[in-house]
Write a protein that holds these residues in place. Structure first.
Motif, PDB file in Angstrom:
ATOM      1  N   GLN A 175      -9.748   6.054  -4.393  1.00  9.52           N
ATOM      2  CA  GLN A 175      -8.590   5.534  -5.109  1.00  9.52           C
ATOM      3  C   GLN A 175      -8.130   4.187  -4.545  1.00  9.52           C
ATOM      4  OE1 GLN A 175      -5.441   8.580  -5.934  1.00  9.52           O
ATOM      5  NE2 GLN A 175      -6.742   9.938  -4.727  1.00  9.52           N
ATOM      6  N   GLN A 210      -6.464 -11.907  -4.788  1.00  5.44           N
ATOM      7  CA  GLN A 210      -7.525 -11.071  -5.316  1.00  5.44           C
ATOM      8  C   GLN A 210      -8.528 -10.701  -4.224  1.00  5.44           C
ATOM      9  OE1 GLN A 210      -9.275 -13.414  -8.466  1.00  5.44           O
ATOM     10  NE2 GLN A 210     -10.687 -14.448  -7.076  1.00  5.44           N
ATOM     11  N   VAL A 221      -6.642  -3.727  -5.443  1.00 11.32           N
ATOM     12  CA  VAL A 221      -6.721  -4.809  -6.434  1.00 11.32           C
ATOM     13  C   VAL A 221      -5.357  -5.035  -7.073  1.00 11.32           C
ATOM     14  CG1 VAL A 221      -7.678  -5.457  -8.686  1.00 11.32           C
ATOM     15  CG2 VAL A 221      -9.184  -4.546  -6.904  1.00 11.32           C
ATOM     16  N   GLN A 222      -4.677  -3.948  -7.425  1.00 14.73           N
ATOM     17  CA  GLN A 222      -3.348  -4.025  -8.044  1.00 14.73           C
ATOM     18  C   GLN A 222      -2.321  -4.607  -7.082  1.00 14.73           C
ATOM     19  OE1 GLN A 222      -1.261  -0.255  -8.705  1.00 14.73           O
ATOM     20  NE2 GLN A 222      -0.746  -0.934 -10.768  1.00 14.73           N
ATOM     21  N   PHE A 264      -9.792   1.252  -3.916  1.00  9.53           N
ATOM     22  CA  PHE A 264     -10.233  -0.002  -4.528  1.00  9.53           C
ATOM     23  C   PHE A 264      -9.327  -0.456  -5.665  1.00  9.53           C
ATOM     24  CE2 PHE A 264     -12.589  -2.403  -7.687  1.00  9.53           C
ATOM     25  CZ  PHE A 264     -13.098  -3.450  -6.939  1.00  9.53           C
ATOM     26  N   PRO A 265      -9.104   0.381  -6.708  1.00  9.52           N
ATOM     27  CA  PRO A 265      -8.246  -0.102  -7.801  1.00  9.52           C
ATOM     28  C   PRO A 265      -6.816  -0.379  -7.367  1.00  9.52           C
ATOM     29  CG  PRO A 265      -8.757   2.228  -8.095  1.00  9.52           C
ATOM     30  CD  PRO A 265      -9.637   1.731  -6.992  1.00  9.52           C
ATOM     31  N   LYS A 266      -6.302   0.411  -6.422  1.00  9.24           N
ATOM     32  CA  LYS A 266      -4.920   0.196  -5.989  1.00  9.24           C
ATOM     33  C   LYS A 266      -4.786  -1.084  -5.181  1.00  9.24           C
ATOM     34  CE  LYS A 266      -0.583   1.196  -5.474  1.00  9.24           C
ATOM     35  NZ  LYS A 266       0.344   1.215  -6.627  1.00  9.24           N
TER      36      LYS A 266
END
Length: 263
Positions: A20, A35, A26-27, A22-24
């Motif tokens: 979980q 980034q 990034v956010q 990686f996407p968090k």
């Protein structure tokens, strides 16, 4: 400044748990105008973790490492970070006090008296053993800190702990990097086209507008969707609008079939 993410744990590589972080991350970065530059997944192998960290310590990257900083036999990140830097593991006094306070709190909540010398509590204190010179990263969930070595930041694998700790690091140590300037993105779906035929147009656009990036995301299609390429521009708003118009004009010259993606 490049920003990297390392996620550590056999459970991720085996598929027992879905990452979980990686996407968090990034956010979290996007909310601050930043980034991610790279990401790596590692199992619970001390030598591989140490080798990876030795390589990343040699850069100037900001690196977040999630997982493996506990005190069980399958947690190797603290030891590997020390080995990568050639430093001894030492007990961090403030980290020790934090853990002892946590032990006392847990005992009181259970209606017991804390025995700081109990074997299980002595084992918990190993979570405050870091490479010499490490600084603490506060953990708002249970006060068992992570640690920082230069621009490398080590946090637990638990999202409820890791994510606020990562935000604290960014807001406390790297706010000067934040870019709150709005970013824009425009795209089209180009049908039945080869990327090679579109490449010269993409190169020309990036050359003419240095403030934008071109992206190309091919799709092979399926029973309900035709083969297509999502082709677009992203970057500074004042350049994206002009570059997108030029993109569409170029596709018209190529007689390509496309539709604009609704924003």
């Amino acid at each position: 400044m490049n920003i990297g993410l390392i996620v550590i744990g056999d459970e991720i590589l085996s598929g027992k748990r879905v990452d979980q972080h990686f996407p968090k991350v990034v956010q979290i970065l996007a909310a601050r105008g930043l980034q991610l530059s790279w990401a790596e997944y590692l199992g619970d192998e001390p030598e591989r973790i140490a080798a990876t960290l030795k390589r990343t310590f040699a850069t100037h990257d900001i690196v977040f490492s999630c997982g493996g900083i506990g005190a069980t036999p399958d947690d190797h990140t603290r030891q590997a970070a020390a080995a990568a830097l050639g430093r001894p593991l030492v007990l961090h006094e403030e980290g020790r006090r934090n853990i002892e306070q946590r032990i006392v709190q847990m005992a009181r909540e259970a209606g017991n008296e804390a025995d700081l010398g109990a074997p299980e509590n002595l084992q918990r204190l190993k979570m405050a053993e870091f490479a010499q010179g490490a600084e603490l990263i506060p953990n708002p969930y249970n006060n068992v800190a992570g640690f920082a070595l230069g621009t490398h930041y080590f946090v637990p694998g638990f999202p409820v702990m890791a994510w606020p700790m990562i935000e604290w690091v960014l807001d406390t140590h790297h706010a000067d990097l934040f870019n709150r300037t709005p970013r824009a993105e425009r795209a089209v779906l180009v049908y039945e086209a080869a990327e090679s035929a579109l490449t010269p147009l993409m190169v020309a656009l990036e050359s003419a507008w240095p403030g934008i990036k071109i992206f190309s995301l091919p799709s092979v299609g399926n029973a309900t969707t035709r083969r297509h390429i999502e082709l677009g521009v992203k970057g500074a708003p004042d350049q994206v609008a002009a570059a997108f118009d030029a993109l569409c004009a170029g596709l018209d010259r190529l007689r390509a079939e496309y539709v604009r993606v609704q924003q």
